[in-house]
Design a protein around this motif. Sequence first.
Motif, PDB file in Angstrom:
ATOM      1  N   MET A 105       8.693  -2.866   2.112  1.00 17.26           N
ATOM      2  CA  MET A 105       8.430  -2.231   0.812  1.00 17.26           C
ATOM      3  C   MET A 105       7.364  -1.146   0.985  1.00 17.26           C
ATOM      4  O   MET A 105       6.330  -1.381   1.615  1.00 17.26           O
ATOM      5  N   LYS A 106       7.642   0.030   0.435  1.00 19.25           N
ATOM      6  CA  LYS A 106       6.722   1.155   0.573  1.00 19.25           C
ATOM      7  C   LYS A 106       5.456   0.914  -0.252  1.00 19.25           C
ATOM      8  O   LYS A 106       5.530   0.555  -1.432  1.00 19.25           O
ATOM      9  N   GLU A 107       4.319   1.109   0.408  1.00 20.40           N
ATOM     10  CA  GLU A 107       3.036   0.876  -0.276  1.00 20.40           C
ATOM     11  C   GLU A 107       2.789   1.968  -1.309  1.00 20.40           C
ATOM     12  O   GLU A 107       2.984   3.163  -1.042  1.00 20.40           O
ATOM     13  N   ALA A 108       2.395   1.561  -2.501  1.00 19.42           N
ATOM     14  CA  ALA A 108       2.121   2.529  -3.570  1.00 19.42           C
ATOM     15  C   ALA A 108       0.919   3.394  -3.222  1.00 19.42           C
ATOM     16  O   ALA A 108      -0.044   2.916  -2.620  1.00 19.42           O
ATOM     17  N   LYS A 109       1.005   4.654  -3.597  1.00 19.55           N
ATOM     18  CA  LYS A 109      -0.099   5.577  -3.333  1.00 19.55           C
ATOM     19  C   LYS A 109      -1.303   5.195  -4.178  1.00 19.55           C
ATOM     20  O   LYS A 109      -1.186   4.958  -5.393  1.00 19.55           O
ATOM     21  N   LYS A 110      -2.457   5.121  -3.549  1.00 19.92           N
ATOM     22  CA  LYS A 110      -3.676   4.746  -4.255  1.00 19.92           C
ATOM     23  C   LYS A 110      -4.183   5.922  -5.091  1.00 19.92           C
ATOM     24  O   LYS A 110      -4.029   7.083  -4.702  1.00 19.92           O
ATOM     25  N   PRO A 111      -4.771   5.614  -6.242  1.00 20.59           N
ATOM     26  CA  PRO A 111      -5.309   6.690  -7.092  1.00 20.59           C
ATOM     27  C   PRO A 111      -6.367   7.504  -6.348  1.00 20.59           C
ATOM     28  O   PRO A 111      -7.069   6.989  -5.481  1.00 20.59           O
ATOM     29  N   ASP A 112      -6.458   8.763  -6.710  1.00 18.47           N
ATOM     30  CA  ASP A 112      -7.429   9.678  -6.107  1.00 18.47           C
ATOM     31  C   ASP A 112      -8.694   9.632  -6.952  1.00 18.47           C
ATOM     32  O   ASP A 112      -8.796  10.304  -7.987  1.00 18.47           O
ATOM     33  N   PHE A 113      -9.671   8.830  -6.532  1.00 21.32           N
ATOM     34  CA  PHE A 113     -10.852   8.605  -7.355  1.00 21.32           C
ATOM     35  C   PHE A 113     -11.967   9.635  -7.138  1.00 21.32           C
ATOM     36  O   PHE A 113     -12.749   9.911  -8.047  1.00 21.32           O
ATOM     37  N   ASP A 114     -12.072  10.186  -5.929  1.00 23.67           N
ATOM     38  CA  ASP A 114     -13.221  11.026  -5.644  1.00 23.67           C
ATOM     39  C   ASP A 114     -13.144  12.387  -6.341  1.00 23.67           C
ATOM     40  O   ASP A 114     -12.080  12.969  -6.508  1.00 23.67           O
TER      41      ASP A 114
END
Length: 377
Positions: free
Chosen positions: A1-10
């Motif tokens: 399963m493809k890992e979901a892209k993490k939010p861009d917090f910086d």
Amino acid sequence: MKEAKKPDFDRNGVKDLRPYVPGKPAEEVKKEYGLTEIVKLASNENPIGTSQKAIEAIRAEIFNVNFYPEGSSRLLRQRIAENFNINEEMVILSNGADHVLNLIGQAFINEGDEVITGDPTFVVYETTTKIMGGKVIKVPLSNFTYNLSAIAEKISQKTKLIFICNPNNPTGTIVTEAEVKKFLEKVPEHCVVVFDEAYAEYVREKNYPQTVNYIRQGKNVILVRTFSKIYGLAGLRVGYAVGPKHLIDILRKVAEPFSTNRLAQAGALAALDDKDFIDMALDVNEKGKRYLCNELLKLGMSCCSSYANFLFVNLGINAQLASQKLLEKGIIIRPGSLWGLTNFARITIGTMDQNKKLIESLNSIITELKEFDALVC
């Protein structure tokens, strides 16, 4: 399963920044190499320690640490103002000079503003500028010294701040009173010039600029100093800025409450009264500087003309490798890779025993490292 892209917090200003990496802690080197004695010559601390008067003042104040410190560091601020012969409202204290520099960035830099400084120099100027969304304009040093004429040519309508490190870190060189006077005549009213004078107390030259005179004249000039170097209080974090009231009032808007703790205020105040300690530190530094420059020259190495408590040395060999070899012998220096100068290292001037150990260790590894460099080439 493809890992979901993490939010861009910086934030945009933080994306490309790298964390500041200080000199390797002595405790870490001891543990890593199984050593009992370490000579730390990487962070430009005072090798003779701390004023006994400061230590006694800290001990006396320790019973009051359940109370918040005096928020404005009033007594220390008054004493600094007295030393500079200015009004105490022209002084602000903070948690080390680095913190003062960050406050300056927060207070003055808007997104898109340009900030000019030398290169190489203290990395905090670039960091605080990028965090605030400003654009850093780097002007190469001339003969390892700030080129004020070239900096003046880079000033535009977008220029907000100009950082001048004097003596410069990492090279130890200075710009003179005549150079500064001529430079400031070219700086327009919309620019603030910040002189980082962390090592000013080590300078004995008569032509070193007295920047407080420009502040008294009401020019848009701020000087920044610290108790971490000659006063031997690096572990307590005490720094301050001096400037015209209209600029210091702006810094107060972004300053945290209680930024300078009780022990730091007490120790710094007492340190200012210990002239004997300062004289001893200066004497150790001058003798150590002469010794190291002479011995390094014998090893085929060269030093910049330093007016601080460190030397910027062209080792003539890969400084990262030299640093690693010295670590194995319990000696910590600062390789020049931080500034993109692979054969250079910044070396704190230590006690004479420490300096001699450094030279002996360099002498023992120099042949091995030169042979390695020859193979790589």
